[in-house]
Scaffold this motif. Structure first.
Motif, short mmCIF file in Angstrom:
data_model
loop_
_atom_site.label_atom_id
_atom_site.label_comp_id
_atom_site.label_asym_id
_atom_site.label_seq_id
_atom_site.Cartn_x
_atom_site.Cartn_y
_atom_site.Cartn_z
N ARG A 102 -5.76 1.73 2.68
CA ARG A 102 -5.62 0.92 1.46
C ARG A 102 -5.31 -0.54 1.83
O ARG A 102 -5.89 -1.47 1.28
CB ARG A 102 -4.47 1.48 0.60
CG ARG A 102 -4.33 0.79 -0.74
CD ARG A 102 -3.09 1.27 -1.45
NE ARG A 102 -3.26 2.57 -2.07
CZ ARG A 102 -3.48 2.76 -3.38
NH1 ARG A 102 -3.57 1.72 -4.17
NH2 ARG A 102 -3.59 3.97 -3.87
N ARG A 157 -8.40 -2.30 3.15
CA ARG A 157 -9.34 -2.73 2.10
C ARG A 157 -8.88 -4.06 1.49
O ARG A 157 -9.67 -4.95 1.26
CB ARG A 157 -9.44 -1.65 1.01
CG ARG A 157 -10.24 -0.43 1.44
CD ARG A 157 -10.70 0.39 0.23
NE ARG A 157 -9.59 0.94 -0.54
CZ ARG A 157 -8.97 2.09 -0.26
NH1 ARG A 157 -9.36 2.81 0.78
NH2 ARG A 157 -7.99 2.53 -1.01
N GLU A 196 -3.61 7.00 4.75
CA GLU A 196 -3.90 6.48 3.41
C GLU A 196 -3.29 5.08 3.19
O GLU A 196 -3.89 4.24 2.52
CB GLU A 196 -3.42 7.46 2.32
CG GLU A 196 -1.94 7.69 2.28
CD GLU A 196 -1.55 8.70 1.20
OE1 GLU A 196 -0.69 9.53 1.48
OE2 GLU A 196 -2.13 8.65 0.09
N ALA A 250 0.84 -1.20 0.00
CA ALA A 250 0.00 0.00 0.00
C ALA A 250 0.87 1.25 0.00
O ALA A 250 0.58 2.23 -0.70
CB ALA A 250 -0.92 -0.01 1.23
#
Lengths: 267, 246
Positions: A73, A76, A69, A54
């Motif tokens: 990521r 997910r 962030e 990521a």
């Protein structure tokens, strides 16, 4: 400029929970990533890799990522695989170069080593005073973040030491209340290496007695690259462990991950 | 067609001699340890009648090695020899050794420069082994010299070959090396004795006489060569050599 990454299993682990990546962006900038999964959380070997990938997605765009962030990521991706949320408990170190600088961010703990053109080695060792680094994954769960804040000092301590110009005789200790960030001038360097805290867990065994080795001592031996081409760090790491450590009775008790950006033309 | 030397190969001269060899650039190698495999195949005039079988043997070796679990850690150099030596290709990973590139590799004719081929093959292992070892690669090696006759053309002699083999054993660059002299079609007891003596005097690890040059015999040879390569590659890191029976 060359980049390489390498990681290996420590003596006391069953699975290597450290991971490292290094490479170049489309614009030719170099990046390096090191992750160290938490041993007491489940499947952090997978989580550390997801976090590194990521981070790489951001770095490839020429951007030094922030924790949110990266972890979102990775979360997910982890959710698709039904990875437990605690599986993302991992430290993260990232470095990205531009024409003049190498910027490094440290999420949790680890080591940043800068080999200077005068031959000196500046070592920045980051640790949490209670041994409980603030994992970026805590940001996914307010309750866990609050729990960590309740029982742990909300700081990361940086120990600066090394050799060469700009280093005093005594280590310097700096407390960071936010994510530590270093900015290093490329024209002063021949390499920057990110390392997991496994560097701090090397011991010299003599007559059955294990003595911890200073990180700088380990790095001075490890970070010399006779042919800085191809998988230079992987080759160096393997030879260091298989031959030199075996010969000298040194042992890595923890997993170890390293990622190096090298400017051999400056050496 | 020979495998053409590409941009990824570098050529290195062997000492002060006129011989040279090529090897893959260090920066283009993905693994951290390699078993160097050197094969020198006799293509003198006397081999003409079974050149197809020799070619088939080489292809079979490459094919079998590519199936080995250690395939990513093998690099092969192939030399043919008659009056002169010809490097079909230098040390390169097996992924860059397609079988088709060995078609018509055994173009036979001329005399037998056995000592030149063997000595320079061993020296090339030593030189490239040093290049790799200096760059932190772990290296061991295995060489096969396949011939059907005695030397009648070399500038080197058996002593030079013995010196080259001893030099590798002394050096710390190549962890261990297995060397096999294969006599093909050695029905003649005099030739068999000559090769046996050469293997002993020069210090080959093993001498393997094959009485005929039938396809079935050379197929067995291919199996032996590929199994020997795998065994030696498995031994890398142990400091020991690994030989197997034919």
């Amino acid at each position: 400029m060359h980049t390489d990454a390498w990681f290996c299993l420590g003596d006391t682990h069953v699975v290597c929970e450290d991971f490292a990546l290094a490479g170049r962006t489309a614009l030719g900038e170099a990046y390096a990533i090191v992750c160290d999964g938490c041993s007491s959380s489940p499947q952090t070997d997978v989580g550390a890799r997801l976090l590194a990938l990521a981070a790489q997605a951001c770095l490839r765009l020429g951007r030094l990522p922030d924790a949110e962030e990266v972890v979102e990521r990775a979360a997910r991706a982890g959710a698709l695989l039904e990875l437990p949320p605690r599986g993302l408990d991992s430290t993260l170190l990232v470095a990205l170069t531009d024409a003049e600088r190498c910027r490094v961010r440290v999420f949790g703990d680890g080591v940043v080593a800068a080999r200077r053109r005068d031959g000196g080695l500046h070592v920045h060792r980051f640790e949490h005073p209670d041994g409980a680094p603030p994992y970026p994954s805590y940001g996914l769960d307010p309750e866990r973040l609050a729990a960590w804040r309740r029982c742990c000092a909300p700081v990361v301590v940086e120990h600066r030491s090394g050799t060469g110009a700009g280093v005093g005789p005594e280590p310097v200790c700096i407390e960071h209340e936010h994510t530590p960030e270093l900015t290093l001038r490329i024209d002063e360097l021949t390499s920057v290496t990110l390392g997991s805290d496994g560097l701090d867990a090397m011991v010299a065994v003599d007559d059955g007695v294990a003595t911890p080795l200073p990180v700088a001592t380990v790095l001075e031996r490890l970070l010399c690259f006779p042919r800085p081409q191809g998988r230079f760090l992987a080759r160096r790491g393997r030879r260091f462990l298989r031959r030199e450590c075996a010969r000298d009775g040194w042992r890595p008790t923890d997993d170890l991950a390293l990622a190096t950006i090298l400017w051999p033309e400056a050496a | 067609m020979p495998v053409l030397t590409s941009k990824t190969m570098v050529t290195q001269r062997l000492g002060a001699s006129n011989f040279s060899f090529s090897g893959t650039r260090v920066g283009d190698l993905g693994a951290t340890e390699y078993t160097l495999v050197g094969i020198a195949a006799d293509v003198s005039a006397s081999v003409t009648s079974f050149s197809k079988e020799i070619e088939g043997c080489i292809k079979e070796v490459v094919k079998a090695c590519r199936r080995s679990p250690r395939a990513d850690n093998l690099m092969l150099r192939l030399v043919t020899f008659s009056d002169r030596l010809r490097e079909v290709h230098g040390f390169r990973p097996l992924t860059q050794c397609p079988e088709a590139s060995y078609d018509k590799v055994a173009r036979c004719g001329g005399m037998t420069a056995l000592y030149d081929a063997s000595t320079t093959l061993v020296e090339s292992i030593g030189a490239y082994g040093k290049t790799l070892s200096d760059a932190d690669f772990d290296v061991n090696a295995i060489v096969f010299v396949i011939t059907d006759g005695a030397d009648n053309k070399s500038s080197y002699d058996a002593k030079a070959l013995a010196k080259a083999l001893a030099g590798i054993r002394r050096s710390e660059h190549v962890e261990s090396m297995v060397s096999v002299l294969v006599g093909v079609n050695v029905a003649d007891p005099q030739l068999d004795q000559y090769l046996k003596d050469l293997a002993r005097d020069a210090g080959f690890t093993q001498y393997l006489p094959i009485g005929d040059a039938k396809a079935s015999s050379l197929a067995r040879l291919a199996q032996f060569v590929s199994r020997s390569i795998s065994a030696q590659s498995m031994a890398l890191g142990s400091g020991a050599s690994q030989t197997i029976g034919f």
